[in-house]
Design a protein around this motif. Sequence first.
Motif, PDB file in Angstrom:
ATOM      1  N   VAL A 162       0.861  -1.174   0.000  1.00 46.35           N
ATOM      2  CA  VAL A 162       0.000   0.000   0.000  1.00 46.35           C
ATOM      3  C   VAL A 162       0.896   1.222   0.000  1.00 46.35           C
ATOM      4  CG1 VAL A 162      -1.763   1.285   1.245  1.00 46.35           C
ATOM      5  CG2 VAL A 162      -1.800  -1.194   1.244  1.00 46.35           C
ATOM      6  N   LEU A 229      11.562   7.554   6.348  1.00 43.91           N
ATOM      7  CA  LEU A 229      11.914   6.183   5.957  1.00 43.91           C
ATOM      8  C   LEU A 229      10.706   5.257   6.108  1.00 43.91           C
ATOM      9  CD1 LEU A 229      14.915   7.068   6.111  1.00 43.91           C
ATOM     10  CD2 LEU A 229      15.388   4.953   7.315  1.00 43.91           C
ATOM     11  N   PRO A 230      10.649   4.211   5.280  1.00 39.78           N
ATOM     12  CA  PRO A 230       9.640   3.173   5.533  1.00 39.78           C
ATOM     13  C   PRO A 230       9.910   2.579   6.924  1.00 39.78           C
ATOM     14  CG  PRO A 230      10.681   2.838   3.396  1.00 39.78           C
ATOM     15  CD  PRO A 230      11.455   3.914   4.087  1.00 39.78           C
ATOM     16  N   THR A 231       8.850   2.180   7.631  1.00 44.74           N
ATOM     17  CA  THR A 231       9.013   1.760   9.033  1.00 44.74           C
ATOM     18  C   THR A 231      10.062   0.660   9.208  1.00 44.74           C
ATOM     19  OG1 THR A 231       6.683   2.260   9.295  1.00 44.74           O
ATOM     20  CG2 THR A 231       7.720   1.086  11.097  1.00 44.74           C
ATOM     21  N   VAL A 232      10.011  -0.365   8.341  1.00 46.19           N
ATOM     22  CA  VAL A 232      10.951  -1.481   8.545  1.00 46.19           C
ATOM     23  C   VAL A 232      12.400  -1.055   8.308  1.00 46.19           C
ATOM     24  CG1 VAL A 232       9.415  -3.444   8.230  1.00 46.19           C
ATOM     25  CG2 VAL A 232      10.424  -2.370   6.232  1.00 46.19           C
ATOM     26  N   VAL A 233      12.611  -0.114   7.375  1.00 39.81           N
ATOM     27  CA  VAL A 233      13.979   0.390   7.134  1.00 39.81           C
ATOM     28  C   VAL A 233      14.429   1.217   8.354  1.00 39.81           C
ATOM     29  CG1 VAL A 233      15.478   1.715   5.585  1.00 39.81           C
ATOM     30  CG2 VAL A 233      13.579   0.418   4.653  1.00 39.81           C
ATOM     31  N   VAL A 282       9.034  -8.832  11.530  1.00 39.32           N
ATOM     32  CA  VAL A 282       8.715  -7.585  10.806  1.00 39.32           C
ATOM     33  C   VAL A 282       8.284  -7.865   9.365  1.00 39.32           C
ATOM     34  CG1 VAL A 282      10.283  -6.106  12.150  1.00 39.32           C
ATOM     35  CG2 VAL A 282      11.074  -7.055  10.008  1.00 39.32           C
ATOM     36  N   LYS A 283       8.689  -9.036   8.871  1.00 38.44           N
ATOM     37  CA  LYS A 283       8.295  -9.422   7.509  1.00 38.44           C
ATOM     38  C   LYS A 283       6.775  -9.559   7.389  1.00 38.44           C
ATOM     39  CE  LYS A 283       8.769 -13.431   4.474  1.00 38.44           C
ATOM     40  NZ  LYS A 283       9.280 -14.801   4.379  1.00 38.44           N
ATOM     41  N   TYR A 284       6.144  -9.915   8.506  1.00 37.30           N
ATOM     42  CA  TYR A 284       4.720 -10.237   8.464  1.00 37.30           C
ATOM     43  C   TYR A 284       3.800  -9.130   8.995  1.00 37.30           C
ATOM     44  CZ  TYR A 284       6.645 -14.888   7.748  1.00 37.30           C
ATOM     45  OH  TYR A 284       7.344 -15.955   7.260  1.00 37.30           O
ATOM     46  N   VAL A 285       4.399  -8.048   9.441  1.00 37.42           N
ATOM     47  CA  VAL A 285       3.574  -6.976  10.017  1.00 37.42           C
ATOM     48  C   VAL A 285       3.760  -5.710   9.190  1.00 37.42           C
ATOM     49  CG1 VAL A 285       3.072  -5.653  12.120  1.00 37.42           C
ATOM     50  CG2 VAL A 285       3.921  -7.979  12.307  1.00 37.42           C
ATOM     51  N   ARG A 286       2.643  -5.058   8.889  1.00 31.48           N
ATOM     52  CA  ARG A 286       2.728  -3.805   8.138  1.00 31.48           C
ATOM     53  C   ARG A 286       3.448  -2.746   8.966  1.00 31.48           C
ATOM     54  NH1 ARG A 286      -0.707  -3.021   3.911  1.00 31.48           N
ATOM     55  NH2 ARG A 286      -2.009  -4.806   3.421  1.00 31.48           N
ATOM     56  N   GLY A 287       4.025  -1.781   8.254  1.00 30.68           N
ATOM     57  CA  GLY A 287       4.738  -0.697   8.930  1.00 30.68           C
ATOM     58  C   GLY A 287       3.891  -0.015   9.979  1.00 30.68           C
ATOM     59  N   TYR A 288       2.634   0.249   9.643  1.00 33.71           N
ATOM     60  CA  TYR A 288       1.767   0.944  10.608  1.00 33.71           C
ATOM     61  C   TYR A 288       1.411   0.062  11.804  1.00 33.71           C
ATOM     62  CZ  TYR A 288       1.102   5.511   8.639  1.00 33.71           C
ATOM     63  OH  TYR A 288       1.323   6.806   8.250  1.00 33.71           O
ATOM     64  N   ARG A 291       4.257   0.526  14.072  1.00 32.28           N
ATOM     65  CA  ARG A 291       4.161   1.840  14.729  1.00 32.28           C
ATOM     66  C   ARG A 291       3.147   1.822  15.863  1.00 32.28           C
ATOM     67  NH1 ARG A 291       4.014   6.349   9.915  1.00 32.28           N
ATOM     68  NH2 ARG A 291       5.305   5.223   8.420  1.00 32.28           N
TER      69      ARG A 291
ATOM     70  N   VAL B  93      14.047 -15.761   5.527  1.00 34.59           N
ATOM     71  CA  VAL B  93      13.741 -14.421   5.018  1.00 34.59           C
ATOM     72  C   VAL B  93      14.649 -14.062   3.840  1.00 34.59           C
ATOM     73  CG1 VAL B  93      12.849 -13.454   7.173  1.00 34.59           C
ATOM     74  CG2 VAL B  93      15.285 -13.327   6.707  1.00 34.59           C
ATOM     75  N   ILE B  96      12.558  -8.103   1.440  1.00 34.53           N
ATOM     76  CA  ILE B  96      11.103  -7.942   1.530  1.00 34.53           C
ATOM     77  C   ILE B  96      10.670  -6.608   0.933  1.00 34.53           C
ATOM     78  CG2 ILE B  96      10.826  -9.403   3.557  1.00 34.53           C
ATOM     79  CD1 ILE B  96      10.561  -6.799   5.228  1.00 34.53           C
ATOM     80  N   SER B  97       9.413  -6.570   0.549  1.00 40.04           N
ATOM     81  CA  SER B  97       8.871  -5.299   0.076  1.00 40.04           C
ATOM     82  C   SER B  97       8.491  -4.476   1.297  1.00 40.04           C
ATOM     83  CB  SER B  97       7.640  -5.562  -0.781  1.00 40.04           C
ATOM     84  OG  SER B  97       6.742  -6.366  -0.070  1.00 40.04           O
ATOM     85  N   HIS B  98       8.777  -3.183   1.225  1.00 40.29           N
ATOM     86  CA  HIS B  98       8.486  -2.336   2.377  1.00 40.29           C
ATOM     87  C   HIS B  98       7.059  -1.816   2.283  1.00 40.29           C
ATOM     88  CE1 HIS B  98      13.055  -1.739   2.142  1.00 40.29           C
ATOM     89  NE2 HIS B  98      12.760  -2.734   2.945  1.00 40.29           N
ATOM     90  N   ARG B  99       6.203  -2.330   3.104  1.00 37.71           N
ATOM     91  CA  ARG B  99       4.786  -1.935   3.032  1.00 37.71           C
ATOM     92  C   ARG B  99       4.389  -1.209   4.297  1.00 37.71           C
ATOM     93  NH1 ARG B  99       1.759  -7.101   4.891  1.00 37.71           N
ATOM     94  NH2 ARG B  99       3.326  -7.989   6.192  1.00 37.71           N
ATOM     95  N   GLU B 100       3.658  -0.160   4.096  1.00 37.69           N
ATOM     96  CA  GLU B 100       3.201   0.607   5.257  1.00 37.69           C
ATOM     97  C   GLU B 100       1.753   0.253   5.567  1.00 37.69           C
ATOM     98  OE1 GLU B 100       5.126   2.639   7.207  1.00 37.69           O
ATOM     99  OE2 GLU B 100       6.797   2.010   5.989  1.00 37.69           O
TER     100      GLU B 100
END
Lengths: 356, 100
Positions: A162, A229-233, A282-288, A291, B93, B96-100
């Motif tokens: 998204v 930055l994107p959350t995971v980064v 973190v691979k399985y959880v959205r950035g938000y 947060r 792993v 991965i794609s960075h998705r918000e």
Amino acid sequence: MDIFNISLPVAGIEFNVLLLIAIGFCVGVLGGFFGVGGGWIVTPALNIFGFHMAFAIGTDLSNIFGQTIGAVKKHQKMGNIDWKLGLISIITSVIGLEIGSQVILILEKAGEVGLVVRWCYMVFLFGLGIFMFYDYFVLHPKQLQNFEEEPENNSGATPKIVKTERSKLAERLYTLKIPPMVSFPASDIEGVSLWIVLSIFLCTGFLSGFLGVGGGFIIMPALVYLIGLPTVVAVGTSLITVLFSGAYGCFSYALKGRVEIVAAFIMLIGASIGAQIGATAVKYVRGYGIRLLFALMIIFAGLSIVTEQFYKMTNKPLFQTFAGIVLMGTAITMTIIVIGKLIIESKKEKSLKINN
Amino acid sequence: MSIKKIIALLLLCIVIACAFNNSYAGDVGGKEVTSLDHKVDTTNLSGVNLWIADLYNNNKLMYAIVVTLVMAALGTTMAFGTDLILKMFGMDVTKISHRE
């Protein structure tokens, strides 16, 4: 449970091995998942269970150093680390940290430094937590309305992306074109003034030195909301600073005789496993999602400090016990949530792969 | 992360720690950290515990180096081990794609 007690030669106490591994495991999961060191959990936990405060801090920093190596390795594998930004953050943060420490020394001469720091800490934690909630429940839904969601990708391996705007604050800071401009391709940042980046890390370093914390939980949101930055980064990159402060703190405190090596070693066994699990999650959880959980965690950390403050004011041990319960309860609950999410989502991914 | 990067970071930390031994980690949060005037009683110790206690009592610099290296080595080893176990459970792993 006495059979699990071991003698810790340097600290000169006996301690339960299982408890050490459990504390390490919880803080490892949270460290890998949120990009923090977790010193705010381990130091009071060790202290509550009988460690002298001097050894609690040093042992905690040694554990943070070891556990972060694994978390960094994992995040690097997932492409979540911007080394260029991370190295800039280390250098600038150290300067900010020194300034923060000097301000503390000045305040100390004026008296009541502990009270000032605690109040600032509370305001910071609650302020950041409330802002993150506001971002999640108000700003984020508005942003989503501006973008069309891409169709669901059912391959399982690559989840739905998204696209969202960077934070408004980051966008505004990007408009300040003060040369030299730098780019951070790993974070998808094309042009931002180096001065802005340096100023942000100087501030986070200052806060670290002023509040007396490692810095992971300050840098992670700063990377998200101020640099965009994107959350995971942000999680992966903040771990670079945590790794640095952990390595430095480990050596420095050991040099001063403040590390209990046997306890740090045992705790690290649990922490390393936890850090790998947290980083994988973190691979399985959205950035938000990250947060939101982060916001919850720091609000509870703030609550624990408020309770600690009541204890200082009233001298009633009940408040101190409650502070410990809030802290450990938060750590355990968050760990369960992260592991639960990892198990559920990885199962879903597996079944999707089988169906395809 | 490459081993070279870890070693470089470690060396940097040791240099900074030696140079500014009484600043950063020493006085964060307004708590100045001085060396502990603490000696471990070795009378009832044996084996590894005795070795650790002797090292702690006699050579703090060597103790600090040993602590730092042990933490780095165990952290790295455990990371590899846990990674392998997670792979066995299908939790490997990749980028991965960075998705918000």
